[in-house]
Design a protein around this motif. Structure first.
Motif, short mmCIF file in Angstrom:
data_model
loop_
_atom_site.label_atom_id
_atom_site.label_comp_id
_atom_site.label_asym_id
_atom_site.label_seq_id
_atom_site.Cartn_x
_atom_site.Cartn_y
_atom_site.Cartn_z
N SER A 262 -16.31 5.99 -0.37
CA SER A 262 -15.12 5.44 0.29
C SER A 262 -14.77 4.06 -0.26
N SER A 263 -15.79 3.27 -0.57
CA SER A 263 -15.54 1.94 -1.14
C SER A 263 -14.91 2.06 -2.52
N ILE A 264 -15.39 3.00 -3.34
CA ILE A 264 -14.80 3.21 -4.67
C ILE A 264 -13.35 3.66 -4.55
N ALA A 265 -13.08 4.55 -3.59
CA ALA A 265 -11.72 5.02 -3.38
C ALA A 265 -10.79 3.86 -2.97
N PHE A 266 -11.29 2.98 -2.11
CA PHE A 266 -10.46 1.85 -1.70
C PHE A 266 -10.23 0.88 -2.84
N LEU A 267 -11.23 0.68 -3.70
CA LEU A 267 -11.03 -0.16 -4.88
C LEU A 267 -9.98 0.44 -5.82
N LEU A 272 -4.38 -0.11 -7.77
CA LEU A 272 -3.05 0.48 -7.88
C LEU A 272 -1.99 -0.43 -7.25
N THR A 273 -2.27 -0.94 -6.05
CA THR A 273 -1.31 -1.83 -5.40
C THR A 273 -1.14 -3.14 -6.17
N SER A 274 -2.22 -3.60 -6.78
CA SER A 274 -2.10 -4.82 -7.59
C SER A 274 -1.16 -4.60 -8.77
N ALA A 275 -1.28 -3.46 -9.41
CA ALA A 275 -0.40 -3.18 -10.55
C ALA A 275 1.05 -3.04 -10.11
N VAL A 323 6.63 -4.25 7.20
CA VAL A 323 6.61 -4.10 5.74
C VAL A 323 5.28 -3.49 5.29
N ARG A 324 4.19 -3.89 5.92
CA ARG A 324 2.88 -3.40 5.52
C ARG A 324 2.75 -1.89 5.74
N ASP A 325 3.26 -1.39 6.85
CA ASP A 325 3.18 0.05 7.11
C ASP A 325 3.95 0.85 6.06
N VAL A 326 5.15 0.39 5.74
CA VAL A 326 5.95 1.08 4.72
C VAL A 326 5.27 0.99 3.36
N PHE A 327 4.70 -0.17 3.07
CA PHE A 327 4.04 -0.37 1.78
C PHE A 327 2.81 0.53 1.64
N GLU A 328 1.99 0.62 2.68
CA GLU A 328 0.80 1.46 2.60
C GLU A 328 1.15 2.93 2.47
N LYS A 329 2.13 3.40 3.23
CA LYS A 329 2.55 4.80 3.12
C LYS A 329 3.08 5.10 1.72
N SER A 330 3.83 4.17 1.16
CA SER A 330 4.34 4.37 -0.20
C SER A 330 3.20 4.40 -1.21
N ALA A 331 2.17 3.57 -1.01
CA ALA A 331 1.03 3.55 -1.92
C ALA A 331 0.26 4.87 -1.85
N TYR A 332 0.06 5.40 -0.66
CA TYR A 332 -0.62 6.68 -0.53
C TYR A 332 0.19 7.81 -1.17
N ALA A 333 1.51 7.77 -0.96
CA ALA A 333 2.37 8.79 -1.56
C ALA A 333 2.34 8.72 -3.08
N LEU A 334 2.33 7.52 -3.62
CA LEU A 334 2.25 7.37 -5.07
C LEU A 334 0.92 7.87 -5.61
N PHE A 335 -0.14 7.65 -4.86
CA PHE A 335 -1.44 8.12 -5.29
C PHE A 335 -1.49 9.64 -5.27
N ASP A 336 -0.91 10.26 -4.26
CA ASP A 336 -0.86 11.73 -4.23
C ASP A 336 -0.07 12.28 -5.40
N PRO A 345 -6.83 10.00 -0.06
CA PRO A 345 -6.23 9.01 0.85
C PRO A 345 -7.05 8.76 2.11
N GLY A 346 -7.68 9.80 2.65
CA GLY A 346 -8.54 9.60 3.82
C GLY A 346 -9.73 8.73 3.50
N MET A 347 -10.33 8.91 2.32
CA MET A 347 -11.46 8.07 1.92
C MET A 347 -11.00 6.64 1.65
N MET A 348 -9.79 6.48 1.15
CA MET A 348 -9.26 5.13 0.94
C MET A 348 -9.11 4.40 2.27
#
Length: 359
Positions: A262-267, A272-275, A323-336, A345-348
């Motif tokens: 789970s830690s690796i998934a979050f990293l 991804l969000t940093s980029a 803003v954070r909620d929208v940003f996190e959902k967008s990040a998960y969608a981009l990862f999918d 996404p669950g492990m993240m």
């Protein structure tokens, strides 16, 4: 009766001088104190018989001293540049070695500690250490995430520095940026402290601006764009490698609550969000330097002095709950979209909870 002329000297080297001029010369020599001193006294005092020779020697010494001073000033000007021409000459380069590009021992230590914390998280060692029946707040996974994020920050800044070095900024050779040592950064607060704070408080990755790059040494716009995009590209590659590691450890259709995975998934999510965030054309982010490459030096100077404050302002906006909620959902969608694995996404999210254990 005519006045008789004085007798002429028979010496061919003699010069006939009128009496008045001769008397005047004798009086002048008599008045000169140097002529009144004996030759032995002159020699003993170190003064030559001919004072003109001594004056010439003093003048030569003065010219020599002036020449040495001029040479020293010329050496300084050779470093600072020629005055009045606007040309900035390169400073003398330090002795170069292949060790200038080797990872710093500090980086290897951080990497080793992250691996050790990951192994302890993998084995759930904290549960074995605790008494049976007591609740445990795991602290090794947050340590693994923070150390892994420091490694990620070092890789991001290394990509900027390496691209700048290849593009013409030779001043970065042997620096902490090319040796993966974030603890020795010139701007350690903006380059290391703030990214760690951003991740801990916001739960997303954000790197500081590469203000250490001397953009004047990078000659063309294309090279400046390459330097600006090198950091986000490195973060994307690192995110993909971490996500691939998670996919290999947890195949599609399976799930796990392993702390290390789970830690690796979050990293992977943090990189991804940093980029993505750094690609925004906002002062203090890498995307702004892409625009500055086409706008001129004034844009670069603005971010040099104000990039840190602008970076904090970007984090403050993204930290707002809406803003954070929208940003996190967008990040998960981009990862999918990039790596379709419904379990990642669950492990993240689990890794984020491990990091923000106080929540």
């Amino acid at each position: 009766m005519p006045t008789p002329e004085p007798p002429q000297s028979t010496d061919p080297d003699a010069v006939n001088v009128p009496d008045s001029e001769a008397d005047h010369g004798e009086r002048t020599r008599a008045a000169d104190p140097w002529n009144q001193m004996p030759d032995d006294a002159l020699n003993a005092s170190g003064v030559g018989a001919d004072r003109s020779d001594g004056a010439d020697e003093g003048a030569d010494d003065a010219v020599s001293d002036h020449g040495r001073e001029g040479a020293g000033e010329g050496a300084v000007k050779g470093v600072e540049g020629v005055e009045g021409t606007g040309v900035k000459e390169a400073a003398p380069e330090r002795p170069q070695s292949w060790a200038d590009f080797l990872p710093s021992p500090v980086f290897l230590l951080v990497l080793g500690l992250a691996g050790f914390a990951g192994w302890l998280s993998w084995t759930h060692a904290e549960l074995d250490w605790a008494d049976e029946g007591t609740s445990v707040t795991p602290l090794l996974p947050p340590l693994m995430i923070l150390l892994g994020w420091i490694v990620s920050v070092a890789v991001h800044e290394f990509a900027h520095a390496l691209a700048a070095y290849l593009a013409g900024d030779r001043s970065l050779r042997g620096s902490a940026y090319l040796r993966f040592n974030p603890f020795a950064y010139r701007e350690a607060f903006g380059g290391l402290v703030l990214p760690v704070v951003y991740l801990g408080l916001g739960g997303f990755g954000l790197n500081g601006p590469p203000t250490y790059v001397d953009w004047e040494r990078v000659p063309s716009r294309g090279r400046r764009v390459m330097v600006a995009l090198a950091g986000p590209l490195a973060s994307l590659v690192l995110s993909a490698l971490l996500a691939l590691t998670v996919s290999l450890l947890v195949p599609v259709g399976q799930d796990t609550t392993n702390w290390a995975i789970s830690s690796i998934a979050f990293l992977s999510l943090a990189n991804l969000t940093s980029a993505v965030v750094n690609l925004l054309p906002v002062p203090g982010l890498d995307g702004y330097h892409v625009l500055a490459a086409f706008r001129g030096a004034r844009w670069t100077e603005f971010v040099r002095f104000n990039g840190l404050f602008c970076s904090i302002a970007v984090f403050a906006v993204l930290w707002l709950p809406v803003v954070r909620d929208v940003f996190e959902k967008s990040a998960y969608a981009l990862f999918d979209l990039l790596l379709p694995n419904p379990t990642i996404p669950g492990m993240m999210f689990h890794g984020k909870l491990l990091l923000q254990f106080w929540a």
